[in-house]
Design a protein around this motif. Structure first.
Motif, PDB file in Angstrom:
ATOM      1  N   ALA A  12      -0.933   4.784  -1.723  1.00 34.84           N
ATOM      2  CA  ALA A  12      -2.260   4.276  -1.401  1.00 34.84           C
ATOM      3  C   ALA A  12      -2.244   2.758  -1.314  1.00 34.84           C
ATOM      4  O   ALA A  12      -2.786   2.160  -0.389  1.00 34.84           O
ATOM      5  N   ALA A  13      -1.560   2.148  -2.291  1.00 37.22           N
ATOM      6  CA  ALA A  13      -1.502   0.687  -2.298  1.00 37.22           C
ATOM      7  C   ALA A  13      -0.732   0.165  -1.102  1.00 37.22           C
ATOM      8  O   ALA A  13      -1.069  -0.864  -0.523  1.00 37.22           O
ATOM      9  N   LYS A  14       0.307   0.909  -0.736  1.00 36.81           N
ATOM     10  CA  LYS A  14       1.129   0.477   0.393  1.00 36.81           C
ATOM     11  C   LYS A  14       0.278   0.459   1.672  1.00 36.81           C
ATOM     12  O   LYS A  14       0.385  -0.446   2.493  1.00 36.81           O
ATOM     13  N   ILE A  15      -0.549   1.479   1.791  1.00 34.18           N
ATOM     14  CA  ILE A  15      -1.411   1.541   2.975  1.00 34.18           C
ATOM     15  C   ILE A  15      -2.360   0.346   2.997  1.00 34.18           C
ATOM     16  O   ILE A  15      -2.631  -0.242   4.039  1.00 34.18           O
ATOM     17  N   ASP A  16      -2.791  -0.062   1.807  1.00 30.70           N
ATOM     18  CA  ASP A  16      -3.637  -1.249   1.731  1.00 30.70           C
ATOM     19  C   ASP A  16      -2.863  -2.532   1.986  1.00 30.70           C
ATOM     20  O   ASP A  16      -3.416  -3.628   1.876  1.00 30.70           O
ATOM     21  N   GLY A  17      -1.563  -2.405   2.242  1.00 33.80           N
ATOM     22  CA  GLY A  17      -0.776  -3.582   2.590  1.00 33.80           C
ATOM     23  C   GLY A  17      -0.147  -4.299   1.422  1.00 33.80           C
ATOM     24  O   GLY A  17       0.285  -5.441   1.538  1.00 33.80           O
ATOM     25  N   ALA A  18      -0.058  -3.656   0.263  1.00 35.34           N
ATOM     26  CA  ALA A  18       0.541  -4.316  -0.898  1.00 35.34           C
ATOM     27  C   ALA A  18       2.060  -4.219  -0.816  1.00 35.34           C
ATOM     28  O   ALA A  18       2.604  -3.191  -0.441  1.00 35.34           O
TER      29      ALA A  18
END
Lengths: 280, 434, 430
Positions: A174-180
C-alpha cells in the motif's frame, strides 16, 4: 460448593509454589546483600545478617582513590548504550533485507552464521586481539563495541526477521503505491510495529557488556578502561587478595538498576521474545 | 525488444565477450566499452584503490600463511597467520566484486546488442539503487560479521593444524603446519584419550539434564502464573525473572561459597534445621553434579519462563473452549494444546539453549574448577569438554590441542544443531500446509 | 559463473604468491610498528650490551603488578628516577598473573613495556617464549641482591631478572590461644586435643591442604620434585613417588587427620576464622600479614614452620622480579632503571609501602618489625619454586594430596600422579 473449594485449594497451591520459588530465588541474593554489608573481605560469614553491618565497601567503591568503580560504571554505560544503539541499527537493517527482499544466500547464509556462532571461541580471542591491534582499536572501548555489535547480528537478525515476517506485506505494498521508497516504508511503517522485538534487542545488547568479563579482559589493558564486569571479576581472582565483600557490593549496585529495567520493560520483553523467536 | 531500435546495426556489432574480457583485464574497462562511463570509472577507482591499499599486505599475508615465517624472532608466526587469513578474506571479497564486475559488463553488453535503450541517468541511478537496496542494507552487517565471527573462527581452525605450543611459541620460535598430527595425538596419547569418553558422557548428561530441567521449570511456572485466578502477575513475573538480572559469574561465585562442605550456608543453615548431616557438595563428584545442575536451573529458567509466558498469551482461547465443550481434562488440554503449541513455537530457541549448556564453561569453571579430582584421570569429576580442554591446555600452553579439541566440539555441536534446525523447519512446513 | 570465480581466485592467488616474499632488508617489514632491534638477536644468546644503543630515551614503559600498594611504591620510585635522569617512566598496571600471556601478544605488536614484573617461577615460560633477554651484572651490581634471590632468577646458567622482593609462607599464631609454639609440626596434633572443636569452628592449627603448603612433608622424608644436575633441573627425574615421598605423604595424611583440618579448607575461610580468634595457628603467606596485624594487634605472632620429621621445614620461596622485555628498544636504560628500582634505598621504600621482604640484603637487615623475624628465618630454609616450564604439570599433585588426605593409599596415588605428570610433560610438545 465442592468445586469452589477445590478451586481455592488450587490457587493456594499455586501461590505456595510461587512462594517456595521466591524463597529459592531470594536466598542466595539475600546472602549476597548481607555479605556486602559485612566487615572484612571474606565470602564466608556465620549469619545472613551481618553482626556489625557497615557501609564501608560501598563507600570504598565511590570514595577511595584506589577505586575505579565510577569510571568503570561510566565505561560500561558508554559501551552498553553505544552497542545497544548500533545493534538496533545493524540488526534491523539486516532483518529488513532478510524479510522483505530476495537476494543471493539469504536464508542459508543466516542459518550458517547462527550455527557457526555455536563454535567454542577460546582460541578466537587471540585472533581478535591481533586484528584489533592491526587496525588500532586495541585497548579502546570502540573495539569492544564493534565486536559486541558484530557478534550479536545473527541471532538478533533472526529474531527480528521472524517478527517482521508476521507483519503483512500488504502494508508495504500500500505504501509503495503511495510512492514511498523502501527506507520510508521501513522507518515510517514497519519500525513502529516492531518496537517490542527491538526492545529485546536493545535490552540484551545493553546487558551483554555488563555481564561479560572475558572479552574485555583480553581487549582492554588499562584499569581506567575496564568495564564493570572485568573490574569486579579482578577483585576476586587475585590469588592472595580476593575481596569478596567489595565484589558483592559492586555487583549489587549493578543488579539493582538492571532489575528495575527488567521490571519496566517486562511487557515488551515477554511479547516480543515470543513473537520473534517463534516465527524464525 | 518489440520496438525495433533505430540504429540496430551498431548495437548488433557490440560484443559481450569483448566487454567481459576487458573487465577481466581491469575492472571497469568493459563498462567503459559499454559506455557506462560512471560505472566504469567507479570500478576502476575501486580496483586501483584496492591494489594500492592492500597489495603489500596481501603479499605479506599470503607468504605468511604459507610459511608461517622463516626467521625466528623476526617473523612472528601467529601474526603472520592472522595476516594470512585476513588477506584471504580480503581477496575473497575482491574476487566477489570482480566477478560482479565481469558479469555486469557481459550482461549489459548483451542487453546493448539486443537493442536495449539506455535509460536517462537519473532513471539508471534509481534503478541501480532499487536493485542493490537489499545488499546495501545487509552489507555493513555482513562485513562486521566476517571480521568478528568468521575470521576468528578460521584462525581457531587453522591453529588445530599447527604445532603452536609452549616450545613452539613466538617470538623465540616459529610455529609450523603439522597437518593432522594433533588429531592423531588425541587418540594415541594417554592424557587425552584416557578421560575423553568419561568427560564426553558427563557433558552429554549435563547438557540434557540441566537444559531439560530449566525448560521444564520455566514452562511449569509460566503455566501456573498464567492461570487467570492468580493476582499480582506483574510482581510475580518480576521476581521470577530476577536471577536473569544479575551477572552470572557473581551468582555462581556466591553459590560456590554457599555450597562449601564445612562452612557453606547450605549445609549449616538449611540442613541444620532439618537435622541432616553435612553433604559433601564440593568433595563428592555426585553431589557436585547435583549442585551444578541445580544452580544452572536457577540461572537458566527465568529466560525460558519469560519466553513461555509470551507464547502462552498468544494461544487463542478457541482451542481451549472447544476442549472444554468436549469435556477435556486439564492435563489433556495441556498435553494436546499447550505443549505442542509452545514447543513448536520455541523449538529453535530451545535448541540454542542446549548448545549453550554444552559449552557452558563459566559455571563449571567458577563453581568448583571442574573438581573434585577423580583418581586416574586428568579431568576433574565435573569437567565438561570445554573446561577440561581449558585446564589441559592453558596450564601447559598446548594451544594446538585446545584448537583441535575445540574444532571437534564445534563440529559435534553444529551437526547436532543443524539437524535439529532442519527438523523444526520441516516440522513447521508440514504444519503450515495442514 | 562459478567457474569464472574459481578461475579468478586461482589467478589472483598465483600472482600474489609469486609477487611477495617480504623484503628482509627493511626492519620490521613483517609487522606493523614492532619494536624490534634491527640487528635482531635471533640466535646469539645476546647480552644486552650486544645491542648498540646508547641514546637516552624519552620514556621507559614499566608493567607493574596491579596491587595498589605495589603500584604506589613503583610509581613513587619511578618519579625519583625521572628526577634523577629526566627520563619519563610510564607505569602501566597489569595483573601479574596475566602479564606473560599479554606480553606474548603485546610485545611483538609494539605495545610492550621495557620492564615487566613476574615471580621467578614463570622464568622458564618467559625464556622459552623469548620474552626476556639475559642480563650481564657486574659484581657490584650482583651485590645488590641476596645470593638466594639471585640464584632464583637464573635459568640455564644465565641471569634474567632483577629481584625485588622475596615471599614465602610461615606460621602465624594467636598468642591468646597459643603461648608457646610447639617445636615440631607433629606436636601440633597434641595441641589440637585441647583447642580443636570443629562444631564451634575452633581449631588448633589450620592450613590449606594442597601441594604448595605441604611440600615440607615431601622433602623432609626424602622426596623431591625434580632432580638437579649441574645447577639445572632435570624434568625427566621426578622424585614425587619415591620411598621418601610416600612416607612423607603417609605422615601428612596422619597429620591432617590428627589435627582435624577440614578437607575443603580455603584461604578465605581460614583467614576469617583466624581473624575471629578461633584458630591457634595458621600456615599462610607474608601477604596476609597486614590483614592479620590490623585485626589481632599484639596477639599476633609469627615463626618459621615447626620442624617436620625432625628437620627444619622448607617452604616454597618466590622471588618477585623485574625482567627486561626482549622487545625493549632501550635495554641498557631499562637495565639501569631496574637496578635503580631494586637498590637498597628503593628497597627500603618498597618495604615500607608494601610490607614485602626486600631482596636487597641491606634493606632486609634494616627491617625492625618483630613480626618479620619468623619469615626471615623461614626464608633461610626455603627452597625456590622450580622455574622450568615443566613445573606447571607438577600441580597435578594438588589432586593427589586430596586423595591421600581422604584416605587413599599414598603409594598408588603418587605412582598414578607421577605418571600423569610425565604424560603431561611429554604431551607439552618439547
Amino acid at each position: 460448593m465442592n468445586h469452589r473449594l477445590k478451586s481455592k485449594l488450587e490457587v493456594a497451591g499455586i501461590y505456595g509454589i510461587i512462594i517456595v520459588m521466591s524463597i529459592i530465588i531470594f536466598y542466595p541474593l539475600a546472602w549476597a546483600l548481607g555479605l556486602s554489608f559485612n566487615t572484612g573481605t571474606s565470602l564466608y560469614s556465620s549469619s545472613i545478617i551481618p553482626k556489625e553491618p557497615t557501609l564501608e565497601h560501598y563507600r570504598w567503591l565511590f570514595t577511595s582513590p584506589e577505586s575505579n568503580y565510577v569510571t568503570w560504571y561510566k565505561n560500561t554505560l558508554i559501551v552498553s548504550s553505544v552497542s545497544c544503539l548500533l545493534s538496533i541499527i545493524f540488526t534491523s537493517m539486516t532483518a529488513y533485507a532478510l524479510s522483505r527482499f530476495q537476494f543471493v544466500g539469504r536464508k542459508s547464509g543466516m542459518y550458517a552464521f547462527l550455527l557457526l556462532q555455536m563454535f567454542p571461541v577460546m582460541m578466537a580471542m587471540v585472533a581478535l586481539y591481533i586484528f584489533l591491534n592491526l587496525i588500532g582499536l586495541l585497548n579502546t572501548l570502540l573495539g569492544l563495541i564493534l565486536i559486541y555489535v558484530g557478534g550479536q547480528i545473527p541471532f538478533n537478525a533472526w529474531l527480528v526477521k521472524g517478527y517482521l515476517d508476521t507483519i503483512s506485506r500488504e502494508l508495504d505494498d500500500a505504501a509503495k503505491i503511495d510512492g514511498a521508497g523502501p527506507i520510508r516504508i521501513f522507518v515510517q511503517i514497519l519500525l513502529p510495529l516492531i518496537t517490542p522485538i527491538l526492545a529485546i534487542v536493545a535490552l540484551t545488547n545493553f546487558m551483554l557488556p555488563i555481564f561479560d568479563f572475558i572479552l574485555p579482559s583480553i581487549i582492554l589493558h588499562d584499569k581506567s578502561k575496564y568495564t564493570l564486569a572485568v573490574g569486579l571479576y579482578n577483585f576476586v581472582t587475585e590469588k592472595y587478595s580476593s575481596n569478596f565483600t567489595v565484589f558483592t557490593a559492586g555487583a549489587i549496585l549493578i543488579a539493582v538498576p538492571i532489575a528495575a529495567i527488567y521490571l519496566f520493560l517486562q511487557k515488551y520483553f515477554i511479547s516480543g521474545l515470543s513473537a520473534g523467536g517463534t516465527k524464525g | 525488444m518489440e520496438e525495433q531500435p533505430q540504429s540496430a546495426l551498431r548495437h548488433q556489432t557490440h560484443r559481450p565477450w569483448l566487454a567481459m574480457l576487458l573487465s577481466i583485464l581491469f575492472a571497469g574497462l568493459g563498462q567503459l566499452y559499454n559506455r557506462s562511463y560512471i560505472k566504469g570509472i567507479v570500478f576502476i577507482v575501486i580496483e586501483l584503490a584496492f591494489i594500492i591499499t592492500f597489495a603489500d599486505f596481501i603479499g605479506l599475508g599470503l607468504w605468511g600463511i604459507a610459511t608461517l615465517g622463516t626467521i625466528p624472532k623476526l617473523d612472528h608466526s601467529i601474526f603472520l597467520l592472522v595476516y594470512g587469513i585476513l588477506s584471504l578474506i580480503i581477496l575473497a571479497i575482491a574476487a566477489l566484486i570482480y566477478v560482479i564486475n565481469i558479469r555486469d559488463a557481459k550482461r549489459q553488453a548483451e542487453q546493448i546488442r539486443n537493442g536495449w535503450k539506455r535509460p536517462p541517468l537519473r532513471e539508471a541511478i534509481k534503478q541501480a539503487y532499487m536493485n542493490s537496496f537489499p545488499y546495501l542494507l545487509s552489507v555493513p552487517g555482513f562485513i562486521l560479521l566476517i571480521f568478528v565471527v568468521i575470521f576468528p573462527l578460521l584462525f581457531a581452525i587453522s591453529l588445530a593444524f599447527t604445532n603452536y605450543d609452549l616450545y613452539h611459541s613466538p617470538p623465540r620460535n616459529l610455529v609450523d603446519w603439522v597437518g593432522f598430527d594433533n588429531f592423531v595425538n588425541l587418540v594415541t596419547v594417554p592424557i587425552w584419550n584416557q578421560s575423553f569418553l568419561k568427560v564426553l558422557s558427563w557433558t552429554l548428561v549435563w547438557t540434557i539434564v540441566s537444559t531439560t530441567l530449566q525448560i521444564g521449570l520455566g514452562l511449569f511456572l509460566a503455566v501456573l502464573v498464567n492461570d487467570k485466578r492468580i493476582k499480582f502477575k506483574r510482581l510475580i513475573r518480576t521476581i521470577l525473572i530476577l536471577p536473569w538480572a544479575i551477572p552470572n559469574f557473581v551468582t555462581i561465585m556466591i553459590f560456590s561459597a554457599l555450597f562449601n562442605d564445612q562452612f557453606g550456608a547450605i549445609n549449616r543453615t538449611l540442613l541444620g534445621w532439618l537435622n541432616i548431616d553435612p553433604l559433601p557438595w564440593l568433595t563428592d563428584p555426585l553431589y557436585t553434579k547435583l549442585a551444578l545442575i541445580s544452580i544452572q536451573v536457577w540461572l537458566g529458567f527465568p529466560f525460558l519462563f519469560a519466553l513461555f509466558t509470551g507464547v502462552l498469551q498468544s494461544i487463542s482461547h478457541d482451542a481451549y473452549e472447544a476442549a472444554d465443550v468436549d469435556g477435556g481434562t486439564r492435563w489433556q488440554k495441556f498435553r494436546y494444546i499447550t505443549l505442542p503449541h509452545v514447543l513448536f513455537a520455541t523449538a529453535p530457541l530451545l535448541i540454542i539453549q542446549y548448545t549453550a549448556n554444552f559449552n557452558n564453561f563459566n559455571i563449571i569453571y567458577l563453581f568448583n574448577g571442574g573438581g573434585p579430582a577423580v583418581r586416574g584421570q586428568t579431568a576433574g569429576g565435573t569437567d565438561i569438554l570445554i573446561s577440561w580442554v581449558y585446564k589441559l591446555t592453558f596450564t601447559t600452553n598446548n594451544y594446538n590441542m585446545a584448537a583441535a579439541i575445540s574444532l571437534i566440539i564445534g563440529v559435534i555441536v553444529i551437526v547436532f544443531a543443524f539437524f535439529q534446525f532442519r527438523r523444526t523447519k520441516s516440522f513447521k512446513e508440514e504444519r503450515d500446509q495442514s | 559463473m562459478k567457474k569464472t570465480l574459481m578461475w579468478m581466485m586461482t589467478v589472483v592467488v598465483a600472482i600474489a604468491l609469486t609477487a611477495c616474499a617480504p623484503d628482509r632488508e627493511v626492519p620490521g617489514s613483517n609487522n606493523a610498528g614492532s619494536g624490534e632491534n634491527s640487528n635482531g638477536t635471533a640466535n646469539n644468546e645476546g647480552q644486552n650490551q650486544g645491542k648498540t644503543e646508547t641514546e637516552k630515551p624519552d620514556k621507559l614503559v614499566v608493567w607493574s603488578n596491579d596491587d595498589p600498594n605495589q603500584l604506589a611504591a613503583v610509581e613513587q620510585l619511578a618519579q625519583g628516577y625521572t628526577q634523577a635522569t629526566g627520563i619519563t617512566v610510564e607505569i602501566v598496571p597489569v595483573s601479574g598473573s596475566e602479564q606473560v600471556q599479554k606480553l606474548a601478544l603485546a610485545a611483538p605488536a609494539g605495545n610492550g613495556p621495557d620492564l615487566f614484573y613476574q615471580p621467578q617461577d614463570r622464568l622458564g615460560d618467559i625464556v622459552v617464549q623469548g620474552l626476556a633477554d639475559p642480563v650481564a651484572l657486574s659484581e657490584q651490581e650482583q651485590a645488590q641482591y641476596s645470593e638466594a634471590a639471585l640464584n632464583a632468577v637464573q635459568y640455564e646458567g644465565e641471569t634474567y631478572g632483577f629481584p625485588i622482593s622475596v615471599e614465602t609462607y610461615a606460621v602465624y599464631y594467636n598468642k591468646a590461644l597459643v603461648d608457646q609454639l610447639p617445636a615440631s609440626l607433629e606436636e601440633v596434633a597434641a595441641l589440637s586435643a585441647e583447642l580443636t572443636d570443629a562444631a564451634n569452628d575452633k581449631y588448633a592449627f589450620l592450613m590449606v591442604p594442597d601441594f604448595y603448603y605441604s611440600i615440607p612433608f615431601i622433602t623432609n622424608y626424602g622426596g623431591y620434585i625434580f632432580g638437579e644436575a649441574d645447577g639445572k633441573y632435570d624434568p625427566s627425574d621426578l622424585g614425587l613417588n619415591n620411598e621418601g615421598a610416600v612416607q612423607g605423604m603417609t605422615a601428612y595424611a596422619q597429620f591432617v587427620k590428627d589435627t582435624g583440618i577440614p578437607a575443603t579448607m580455603t584461604i578465605d575461610v581460614m583467614d576469617t576464622l583466624f581473624l575471629e580468634g578461633k584458630v591457634g595457628i595458621v600456615m599462610n603467606g607474608l601477604w596476609a600479614m597486614k590483614n592479620y596485624a590490623d585485626k589481632l594487634g599484639d596477639q599476633l605472632g609469627t615463626a618459621s614452620i615447626p620442624t617436620v620429621n625432625g628437620k627444619a621445614a622448607p617452604s616454597f620461596v618466590g622471588v618477585k622480579s623485574w625482567f627486561i622485555s626482549s622487545y625493549s628498544e632501550h635495554p641498557t636504560w631499562a637495565k639501569e632503571l631496574a637496578l635503580y628500582l631494586t637498590n637498597a634505598d628503593s628497597s627500603n621504600l618498597y618495604y615500607a609501602k608494601t610490607g614485602e621482604i626486600p631482596a636487597s640484603p641491606d634493606a632486609q637487615q634494616a627491617i625492625d618489625n618483630e613480626l618479620y623475624s619468623g619469615f626471615v628465618d623461614q626464608i633461610e630454609s626455603g627452597m625456590p619454586m622450580p622455574n622450568i616450564p615443566e613445573m606447571s604439570a607438577v600441580w597435578n599433585m594438588d589432586s593427589a594430596i586430596d586423595f591421600i588426605v581422604q584416605g587413599d593409599n599414598p603409594q598408588e596415588v603418587l605412582d598414578e600422579t607421577t605418571q600423569q605428570i610425565k604424560d603431561q610433560i611429554a604431551a607439552s610438545g618439547q
